[in-house]
Design a protein around this motif. Structure first.
Motif, PDB file in Angstrom:
ATOM      1  N   TYR A 148      12.054  -2.184   3.313  1.00  0.00           N
ATOM      2  CA  TYR A 148      11.424  -1.804   4.768  1.00  0.00           C
ATOM      3  C   TYR A 148      10.202  -1.155   4.748  1.00  0.00           C
ATOM      4  O   TYR A 148       9.750  -0.297   3.928  1.00  0.00           O
ATOM      5  CB  TYR A 148      12.506  -0.808   5.364  1.00  0.00           C
ATOM      6  CG  TYR A 148      13.850  -1.310   5.657  1.00  0.00           C
ATOM      7  CD1 TYR A 148      14.037  -2.353   6.547  1.00  0.00           C
ATOM      8  CD2 TYR A 148      14.960  -0.947   4.485  1.00  0.00           C
ATOM      9  CE1 TYR A 148      15.453  -2.585   6.608  1.00  0.00           C
ATOM     10  CE2 TYR A 148      16.019  -1.695   4.775  1.00  0.00           C
ATOM     11  CZ  TYR A 148      16.482  -2.309   5.728  1.00  0.00           C
ATOM     12  OH  TYR A 148      17.891  -2.775   5.919  1.00  0.00           O
ATOM     13  N   VAL A 149       9.174  -1.755   5.308  1.00  0.00           N
ATOM     14  CA  VAL A 149       7.637  -1.401   5.236  1.00  0.00           C
ATOM     15  C   VAL A 149       7.340  -0.858   6.701  1.00  0.00           C
ATOM     16  O   VAL A 149       7.681  -1.864   7.608  1.00  0.00           O
ATOM     17  CB  VAL A 149       6.953  -2.505   4.759  1.00  0.00           C
ATOM     18  CG1 VAL A 149       5.437  -2.168   4.740  1.00  0.00           C
ATOM     19  CG2 VAL A 149       7.092  -3.006   3.368  1.00  0.00           C
ATOM     20  N   GLN A 150       6.375   0.039   6.842  1.00  0.00           N
ATOM     21  CA  GLN A 150       6.042   0.592   8.155  1.00  0.00           C
ATOM     22  C   GLN A 150       4.471   0.319   8.261  1.00  0.00           C
ATOM     23  O   GLN A 150       3.965  -0.185   7.385  1.00  0.00           O
ATOM     24  CB  GLN A 150       6.186   2.007   8.203  1.00  0.00           C
ATOM     25  CG  GLN A 150       5.431   2.929   7.480  1.00  0.00           C
ATOM     26  CD  GLN A 150       5.725   4.352   7.446  1.00  0.00           C
ATOM     27  OE1 GLN A 150       6.629   4.853   8.037  1.00  0.00           O
ATOM     28  NE2 GLN A 150       4.934   5.210   6.551  1.00  0.00           N
ATOM     29  N   SER A 151       4.293  -0.218   9.522  1.00  0.00           N
ATOM     30  CA  SER A 151       2.844  -0.917   9.733  1.00  0.00           C
ATOM     31  C   SER A 151       1.996  -0.020  10.014  1.00  0.00           C
ATOM     32  O   SER A 151       0.693  -0.461   9.823  1.00  0.00           O
ATOM     33  CB  SER A 151       2.881  -1.765  11.086  1.00  0.00           C
ATOM     34  OG  SER A 151       3.283  -0.691  12.329  1.00  0.00           O
ATOM     35  N   ARG A 152       2.148   1.296   9.959  1.00  0.00           N
ATOM     36  CA  ARG A 152       1.178   2.377   9.996  1.00  0.00           C
ATOM     37  C   ARG A 152       1.537   3.492   8.849  1.00  0.00           C
ATOM     38  O   ARG A 152       2.513   3.730   8.621  1.00  0.00           O
ATOM     39  CB  ARG A 152       0.883   3.096  11.375  1.00  0.00           C
ATOM     40  CG  ARG A 152       0.437   2.081  12.511  1.00  0.00           C
ATOM     41  CD  ARG A 152      -0.781   1.667  12.293  1.00  0.00           C
ATOM     42  NE  ARG A 152      -1.353   0.855  13.438  1.00  0.00           N
ATOM     43  CZ  ARG A 152      -0.980  -0.549  13.399  1.00  0.00           C
ATOM     44  NH1 ARG A 152      -0.524  -1.288  12.463  1.00  0.00           N
ATOM     45  NH2 ARG A 152      -1.730  -1.261  14.498  1.00  0.00           N
ATOM     46  N   ASN A 153       0.264   4.056   8.528  1.00  0.00           N
ATOM     47  CA  ASN A 153       0.530   5.337   7.312  1.00  0.00           C
ATOM     48  C   ASN A 153       0.126   6.325   8.102  1.00  0.00           C
ATOM     49  O   ASN A 153      -1.065   6.731   8.717  1.00  0.00           O
ATOM     50  CB  ASN A 153      -0.486   4.833   6.285  1.00  0.00           C
ATOM     51  CG  ASN A 153      -0.459   5.961   5.245  1.00  0.00           C
ATOM     52  OD1 ASN A 153      -0.218   7.072   5.454  1.00  0.00           O
ATOM     53  ND2 ASN A 153      -0.790   5.613   3.992  1.00  0.00           N
ATOM     54  N   PRO A 154       1.081   7.350   8.318  1.00  0.00           N
ATOM     55  CA  PRO A 154       0.960   8.533   9.087  1.00  0.00           C
ATOM     56  C   PRO A 154      -0.237   9.372   8.343  1.00  0.00           C
ATOM     57  O   PRO A 154      -0.824  10.171   9.075  1.00  0.00           O
ATOM     58  CB  PRO A 154       2.180   9.371   8.961  1.00  0.00           C
ATOM     59  CG  PRO A 154       3.001   8.515   7.754  1.00  0.00           C
ATOM     60  CD  PRO A 154       2.508   7.137   7.675  1.00  0.00           C
ATOM     61  N   ASP A 171       0.848  -1.272   0.199  1.00  0.00           N
ATOM     62  CA  ASP A 171      -0.077  -0.092   0.052  1.00  0.00           C
ATOM     63  C   ASP A 171       0.752   1.241   0.013  1.00  0.00           C
ATOM     64  O   ASP A 171       1.859   1.453   0.668  1.00  0.00           O
ATOM     65  CB  ASP A 171      -0.833   0.077   1.187  1.00  0.00           C
ATOM     66  CG  ASP A 171      -2.016   1.133   1.184  1.00  0.00           C
ATOM     67  OD1 ASP A 171      -2.863   1.248   0.324  1.00  0.00           O
ATOM     68  OD2 ASP A 171      -1.600   2.076   2.075  1.00  0.00           O
ATOM     69  N   THR A 172       0.385   2.240  -0.859  1.00  0.00           N
ATOM     70  CA  THR A 172       1.265   3.475  -0.684  1.00  0.00           C
ATOM     71  C   THR A 172       1.218   4.011   0.505  1.00  0.00           C
ATOM     72  O   THR A 172       0.290   3.866   1.458  1.00  0.00           O
ATOM     73  CB  THR A 172       0.523   4.551  -1.711  1.00  0.00           C
ATOM     74  OG1 THR A 172      -0.820   4.895  -1.281  1.00  0.00           O
ATOM     75  CG2 THR A 172       0.355   4.169  -3.191  1.00  0.00           C
ATOM     76  N   GLY A 173       2.369   4.832   0.964  1.00  0.00           N
ATOM     77  CA  GLY A 173       2.192   5.258   2.283  1.00  0.00           C
ATOM     78  C   GLY A 173       3.044   4.530   3.158  1.00  0.00           C
ATOM     79  O   GLY A 173       3.139   5.049   4.367  1.00  0.00           O
ATOM     80  N   HIS A 174       3.114   3.095   3.105  1.00  0.00           N
ATOM     81  CA  HIS A 174       3.896   2.397   3.852  1.00  0.00           C
ATOM     82  C   HIS A 174       5.107   1.862   3.541  1.00  0.00           C
ATOM     83  O   HIS A 174       6.044   1.255   4.527  1.00  0.00           O
ATOM     84  CB  HIS A 174       3.058   1.033   3.895  1.00  0.00           C
ATOM     85  CG  HIS A 174       1.715   1.143   4.766  1.00  0.00           C
ATOM     86  ND1 HIS A 174       1.562   0.766   6.029  1.00  0.00           N
ATOM     87  CD2 HIS A 174       0.169   1.381   4.360  1.00  0.00           C
ATOM     88  CE1 HIS A 174       0.434   0.943   6.481  1.00  0.00           C
ATOM     89  NE2 HIS A 174      -0.345   1.395   5.339  1.00  0.00           N
ATOM     90  N   ILE A 175       5.665   2.204   2.492  1.00  0.00           N
ATOM     91  CA  ILE A 175       7.348   2.303   2.280  1.00  0.00           C
ATOM     92  C   ILE A 175       7.937   2.925   3.044  1.00  0.00           C
ATOM     93  O   ILE A 175       7.775   4.199   3.088  1.00  0.00           O
ATOM     94  CB  ILE A 175       7.389   2.150   0.466  1.00  0.00           C
ATOM     95  CG1 ILE A 175       6.737   1.196  -0.267  1.00  0.00           C
ATOM     96  CG2 ILE A 175       8.896   2.494   0.338  1.00  0.00           C
ATOM     97  CD1 ILE A 175       7.536   0.036  -0.036  1.00  0.00           C
ATOM     98  N   VAL A 176       9.061   2.450   3.647  1.00  0.00           N
ATOM     99  CA  VAL A 176       9.993   3.239   4.296  1.00  0.00           C
ATOM    100  C   VAL A 176      11.278   3.488   3.337  1.00  0.00           C
ATOM    101  O   VAL A 176      11.692   4.536   3.052  1.00  0.00           O
ATOM    102  CB  VAL A 176      10.436   2.605   5.574  1.00  0.00           C
ATOM    103  CG1 VAL A 176      11.489   3.324   6.170  1.00  0.00           C
ATOM    104  CG2 VAL A 176       9.175   2.419   6.442  1.00  0.00           C
ATOM    105  N   ALA A 177      11.887   2.124   3.111  1.00  0.00           N
ATOM    106  CA  ALA A 177      12.993   2.347   2.083  1.00  0.00           C
ATOM    107  C   ALA A 177      13.203   1.119   1.353  1.00  0.00           C
ATOM    108  O   ALA A 177      12.498   0.040   1.788  1.00  0.00           O
ATOM    109  CB  ALA A 177      14.365   2.722   2.876  1.00  0.00           C
ATOM    110  N   PHE A 178      13.847   1.115   0.100  1.00  0.00           N
ATOM    111  CA  PHE A 178      14.249  -0.093  -0.502  1.00  0.00           C
ATOM    112  C   PHE A 178      15.480   0.228  -1.428  1.00  0.00           C
ATOM    113  O   PHE A 178      15.866   1.104  -1.964  1.00  0.00           O
ATOM    114  CB  PHE A 178      12.974  -0.371  -1.656  1.00  0.00           C
ATOM    115  CG  PHE A 178      12.549   0.527  -2.806  1.00  0.00           C
ATOM    116  CD1 PHE A 178      13.136   0.647  -3.792  1.00  0.00           C
ATOM    117  CD2 PHE A 178      11.812   1.720  -2.118  1.00  0.00           C
ATOM    118  CE1 PHE A 178      12.608   1.597  -4.688  1.00  0.00           C
ATOM    119  CE2 PHE A 178      11.170   2.559  -2.958  1.00  0.00           C
ATOM    120  CZ  PHE A 178      11.738   2.566  -4.145  1.00  0.00           C
ATOM    121  N   THR A 179      16.242  -1.221  -1.434  1.00  0.00           N
ATOM    122  CA  THR A 179      17.624  -1.079  -2.330  1.00  0.00           C
ATOM    123  C   THR A 179      17.070  -0.871  -3.689  1.00  0.00           C
ATOM    124  O   THR A 179      16.057  -1.001  -4.227  1.00  0.00           O
ATOM    125  CB  THR A 179      18.241  -2.151  -2.003  1.00  0.00           C
ATOM    126  OG1 THR A 179      17.510  -3.476  -2.251  1.00  0.00           O
ATOM    127  CG2 THR A 179      18.826  -2.219  -0.661  1.00  0.00           C
TER     128      THR A 179
END
Length: 231
Positions: A209-215, A166-174
């Motif tokens: 890296y994926v975050q569990s919440r969307n700010p 889901d958009t807004g849950h991506i933190v980072a990726f190589t």
């Protein structure tokens, strides 16, 4: 240099242990505490670059990447020392060890890195606009640890193939991972009714890296329950 992550995942604190005369650069306002022998210098990012080049890159990161123009450089003078960092939002922190590859980070997630890691903005094209997120990400390139934060907990995924996020849950990726913006369901109506709308199709091989919440969603939910402001 060594980062120690404490109090995961809700109220995370990162302790950066520095060897004598070793330095770490961090976002302005991220410092919580430090030992007495730490020397602090405020400067534009990537101090190894020339003056005008550093100025324009700093302004670009501030205007487009959502970062502050200046960072603080913390140096342990003559003996070991430590600095602790924390993000402005409640959530987890993680360290990615760059080994020459490029790491793509959402702007608000970058916290700290040594001088051996260069930080810059990366234009993601109009797909970033249609995803509902920023047109620009940050890129970290070089060798060394990169400290990042997230809203909620962080899930580390070693991708080899394809995954929908889901958009807004991506933190980072190589950089070995590419993304495209697609509908959550086959049709526009079903995508809208599902509550998801547009999502990211992550493809390739690398770490994500994926975050569990969307700010943004959290802010909208909390904001709807607050009384209206009085002028």
């Amino acid at each position: 240099m060594e980062f120690q992550i404490l109090y995961r995942p809700a109220h995370t604190l990162a302790m950066c242990n520095l060897n004598p005369n070793e330095s770490v650069r961090a976002e302005s306002g991220a410092m919580v505490s430090m030992t007495r022998n730490i020397n602090v210098v405020a400067a534009a990012k990537n101090p190894n670059e020339g003056g005008l080049k550093r100025l324009f890159k700093g302004l670009k990161r501030m205007a487009l990447g959502g970062e502050s123009f200046f960072t603080n450089t913390y140096t342990a003078m003559n003996q070991p020392g430590h600095v602790s960092f924390a993000p402005s939002l409640t959530g987890d922190m993680v360290v990615h060890h760059c080994q020459g590859e490029q790491l793509i980070i959402q702007g608000s997630s970058y916290v700290a890195a040594p001088d051996s890691v260069a930080i810059d903005t990366s234009f993601q094209g109009f797909k970033g606009f249609f995803s509902g997120e920023s047109l620009f990400f940050l890129t970290a390139t070089g060798h060394g640890p990169v400290l990042m934060n997230a809203f909620g907990a962080i899930e580390t995924i070693d991708l080899n193939g394809e995954m929908i996020v889901d958009t807004g849950h991506i933190v980072a990726f190589t950089a070995g991972i590419q993304y495209s913006v697609v509908k959550a369901s086959k049709g526009w109506i079903s995508s809208f009714l599902s509550g998801e709308g547009l999502v990211l199709r992550m493809q390739g091989q690398g770490r994500m890296y994926v975050q569990s919440r969307n700010p943004n969603e959290y802010g909208a939910s909390v904001g709807a329950m607050l009384p209206p402001r009085e002028n």
